[in-house]
Write a protein that holds these residues in place. Structure first.
Motif, mmCIF file in Angstrom:
data_model
loop_
_atom_site.group_PDB
_atom_site.id
_atom_site.type_symbol
_atom_site.label_atom_id
_atom_site.label_comp_id
_atom_site.label_asym_id
_atom_site.label_seq_id
_atom_site.Cartn_x
_atom_site.Cartn_y
_atom_site.Cartn_z
ATOM 1 N N ASN A 10 0.782 -1.240 -0.032
ATOM 2 C CA ASN A 10 0.085 -0.069 -0.162
ATOM 3 C C ASN A 10 0.681 1.197 -0.036
ATOM 4 N N ALA A 11 1.745 1.380 0.857
ATOM 5 C CA ALA A 11 2.755 2.485 0.788
ATOM 6 C C ALA A 11 3.610 2.676 -0.372
ATOM 7 N N TRP A 12 3.829 1.394 -0.917
ATOM 8 C CA TRP A 12 4.632 1.448 -2.345
ATOM 9 C C TRP A 12 3.823 2.029 -3.278
ATOM 10 N N ALA A 13 2.389 1.659 -3.275
ATOM 11 C CA ALA A 13 1.475 2.017 -4.349
ATOM 12 C C ALA A 13 1.310 3.630 -4.381
ATOM 13 N N VAL A 14 1.350 4.273 -3.136
ATOM 14 C CA VAL A 14 1.359 5.875 -3.015
ATOM 15 C C VAL A 14 2.526 6.320 -3.689
ATOM 16 N N ILE A 15 3.783 5.725 -3.537
ATOM 17 C CA ILE A 15 4.981 6.340 -4.402
ATOM 18 C C ILE A 15 5.044 6.146 -5.521
ATOM 19 N N GLU A 16 4.382 4.963 -6.163
ATOM 20 C CA GLU A 16 4.115 4.840 -7.681
ATOM 21 C C GLU A 16 3.269 5.661 -8.198
ATOM 22 N N ALA A 18 2.707 8.759 -7.183
ATOM 23 C CA ALA A 18 3.371 10.020 -7.127
ATOM 24 C C ALA A 18 4.031 10.393 -8.493
ATOM 25 N N TYR A 19 4.662 9.482 -9.060
ATOM 26 C CA TYR A 19 5.316 9.693 -10.295
ATOM 27 C C TYR A 19 4.595 9.203 -11.407
ATOM 28 N N ARG A 20 3.762 8.189 -11.247
ATOM 29 C CA ARG A 20 3.009 7.694 -12.673
ATOM 30 C C ARG A 20 1.918 8.635 -13.003
ATOM 31 N N ARG A 21 1.134 9.154 -12.426
ATOM 32 C CA ARG A 21 0.119 10.041 -12.541
ATOM 33 C C ARG A 21 0.568 11.353 -13.175
ATOM 34 N N PRO A 22 1.723 11.866 -12.837
ATOM 35 C CA PRO A 22 2.183 13.024 -13.593
ATOM 36 C C PRO A 22 2.523 12.642 -15.150
ATOM 37 N N LEU A 23 2.900 11.246 -15.073
ATOM 38 C CA LEU A 23 3.151 10.623 -16.650
ATOM 39 C C LEU A 23 1.988 10.490 -17.359
ATOM 40 N N GLY A 24 1.049 10.026 -16.767
ATOM 41 C CA GLY A 24 -0.206 9.727 -17.411
ATOM 42 C C GLY A 24 -0.684 11.238 -17.844
ATOM 43 N N TRP A 25 -0.566 12.218 -17.088
ATOM 44 C CA TRP A 25 -1.104 13.331 -17.371
ATOM 45 C C TRP A 25 -0.248 13.922 -18.696
ATOM 46 N N LEU A 26 1.100 13.672 -18.649
ATOM 47 C CA LEU A 26 1.862 14.057 -19.909
ATOM 48 C C LEU A 26 1.402 13.237 -21.107
ATOM 49 N N SER A 27 0.886 12.128 -20.965
ATOM 50 C CA SER A 27 0.685 11.338 -22.059
ATOM 51 C C SER A 27 -0.699 11.844 -22.430
#
Length: 598
Positions: A10-16, A18-27
């Motif tokens: 669960n903690a690792w999902a928060v970290i993922e 944090a950087y994956r959603r900006p990448l999704g926004w960029l795509s």
């Protein structure tokens, strides 16, 4: 343990996120424009590097060093070039006899040349700079000069090019330097002024060559420069003049790579070696058996510890300078230097790999098809380059280009993975579905049917092109989400599933969600029918849709789950189907399904 593992995930999902959603926004913003932008950026860097830093050259040099050490076969010395070293044994031999240590007298150097001449050597290169006369030994100076004169050009002495800032103070011009030759057909003499440090004697200066070295950016010496360019004139190096004195044809080596001779360095073998004392005395006083000297080319120089005439090379971090020059002469005499393609080739190949990588991902090609092709191409090119250096003496310097192409491929593949994850509804790349804000969901199933008149090969091509364009369309959208993505051809159920795809839309009302789906399906048909592989006349795409108010508060969260399962679990084959068209009928067709009813 299970609780700890769950907490970590669960903690690792928060970290993922944090950087994956900006990448999704960029795509969502760049869509497929990322690939042309990446191509422009990487090609721009290549153009800049080709004119400035030449970083690919530096990377290629490092690869060359590794391959030289890894190759299972290295060239065997021809025996036509011998290193005659003034080593520790030679110095100690005469010191023990009371005849002085280092430096040697000019008379002893003359004795060494005379002994080599009597042994029948073809030419001798002396990697020792006799710049000044010895005031205490005028007879020795005269003797050495006399031996040089008697050699009639077979004895070539060392000279050195001074700093270019001293050229204006020199009275000598480039065309007047012994052995100088024009680099251009219209080269006019006497050429620019040039400052050299030459041997003191006239005969020695007349038969001299430069011993200046040029190292790589990392300090290693890989190439021996056969000449130095001064204006339109070339000042020959010692290795070149010795090889010419031995009768070698050096035209090809001089013309290649601006006179930079890439040595085929040996790690497990060395050129024939003789101690200077053994040659002078005519017997092995230093314990080595003298190699045959008749008809060979000899290079004389320092090899004793403390004289500081060593340079770092790919195979020896402290190789004596005389051994380096001997390797260069051996390469010229035996035509065994490393051949290399023009420097622009690596930049051209890197540019092609960048363009190909960006093009295939911009087209929406599946990475499962692209990966093995890219890997196989890189492996084949790398194997050819390695075999060329090992067996043929050709170093096709493309390894850095392949690495640069792999960098571009990795960036493209990573961005494509972000696009796919966002299109498939991965919550790490997009916000979770909010049934209160967008209570209505619409489900559409698309099924591809090739025209029965097509041959199996044509049908396969049509199906693959459909999947490619559908993939590109869905990945570029920010409104639809795949439940079942485009099934790749290597899936174990591909024969059954490769014509099916389920898409969903969400909205605040049934009218809104149906309008969104209609707009996208109409656009999909236009895209499928716009390219060279037109849909009409070759295949059709059957569509069926249904919608449900998933976010209805009745029944709470459990009720929403039941309505979603009812929407996803119904028998889609019982819904009305129609061929995808330019104007798809998406008006309300029937009541929302209940779980457990078809």
């Amino acid at each position: 343990m299970a609780v700890a593992g769950l907490a970590f995930m669960n903690a690792w999902a928060v970290i993922e996120r944090a950087y994956r959603r900006p990448l999704g926004w960029l795509s969502r913003r760049l869509r497929f424009g990322f690939y042309p932008l990446l191509a422009v950026a990487m090609l721009g860097w290549l153009a800049w590097d080709a004119q400035h830093a030449r970083a690919l050259d530096a990377a290629e040099d490092a690869v060359f060093d590794q391959i030289i050490g890894w190759r299972p076969i290295e060239p065997v010395p021809s025996g036509r070039t011998v290193v005659v070293a003034i080593d520790d044994c030679s110095i100690d031999w005469y010191r023990a006899r009371g005849e002085g240590g280092w430096p040697w007298s000019r008379e002893r150097h003359a004795d060494l040349l005379d002994a080599l001449d009597r042994a029948g050597v073809r030419a001798v290169g002396i990697d020792i700079l006799f710049a000044d006369r010895a005031p205490a030994d005028p007879a020795g100076d005269a003797l050495l000069e006399a031996v040089a004169d008697a050699g009639d050009g077979r004895f070539v002495f060392a000279a050195s090019r001074l700093h270019a800032g001293s050229d204006a103070l020199s009275a000598q011009h480039a065309a007047e330097v012994p052995g100088a030759f024009p680099l251009a057909a219209d080269a006019a003499g006497p050429g620019p002024r040039v400052a050299l440090l030459q041997p003191y004697g006239k005969a020695m200066a007349s038969h001299s060559g430069l011993v200046n070295i040029g190292r790589g950016r990392d300090g290693l010496l890989r190439d021996v420069h056969l000449y130095q360019a001064v204006g339109d004139w070339a000042l020959p190096g010692l290795a070149l003049r010795v090889a010419q004195a031995a009768g070698a044809d050096t035209a090809a080596a001089v013309a290649a790579r601006g006179g930079a001779l890439r040595i085929d360095w040996r790690q497990r073998s060395q050129l024939p070696y003789a101690s200077a004392a053994d040659v002078i005395e005519g017997r092995p006083v230093c314990g080595r058996v003298l190699p045959p000297l008749d008809g060979v080319v000899a290079l004389v120089g320092h090899a004793a510890a403390g004289i500081n005439d060593s340079k770092p090379t790919p195979v020896d971090m402290a190789m004596p300078g005389v051994a380096i020059l001997a390797e260069a002469v051996e390469a010229l005499v035996d035509h065994g230097w490393i051949r290399m393609p023009p420097g622009w080739l690596k930049y051209a190949l890197a540019s092609i790999l960048v363009l190909l990588s960006c093009l295939v991902f911009w087209r929406g090609e599946p990475h499962q098809d692209v990966d093995p092709v890219f890997f196989g191409l890189n492996l084949a090119l790398g194997a050819v380059a390695f075999a060329g250096l090992t067996f043929l003496g050709w170093f096709i310097d493309i390894f850095a280009s392949l690495a640069y192409g792999a960098l571009c491929f990795g960036l493209c593949r990573g961005y494509a993975a972000v696009q796919r994850a966002h299109a498939a509804g991965n919550a790490d790349y997009r916000h979770d579905y909010d049934p209160d804000a967008r209570p209505w969901l619409l489900l559409a199933r698309l099924r591809f049917e090739a025209d029965p008149s097509l041959t199996p090969r044509q049908a396969l091509r049509a199906r693959r092109e459909y999947r490619r364009r559908l993939r590109r369309f869905v990945h570029a959208s920010d409104r639809m989400v795949m439940i079942e993505g485009v099934v790749e051809r290597k899936h174990w159920l591909a024969a059954l599933l490769d014509d099916l795809v389920l898409l969903t839309w969400s909205g605040a009302s049934e009218a809104e969600v149906r309008e969104r789906a209609k707009h996208d399906l109409d656009a999909l048909h236009a895209m499928l029918d716009a390219s060279g592989e037109r849909l009409e006349g070759r295949a059709r795409v059957l569509a069926c849709v249904d919608a449900s108010a998933i976010g209805d508060p009745e029944g709470g969260r459990d009720g929403r789950r039941l309505r979603l399962r009812a929407l996803l679990g119904q028998d889609l084959d019982r819904l009305p189907h129609w061929p995808l068209s330019a104007d798809n009928p998406l008006s309300s067709m029937r009541p929302a399904p209940e779980e457990g009813t078809p």
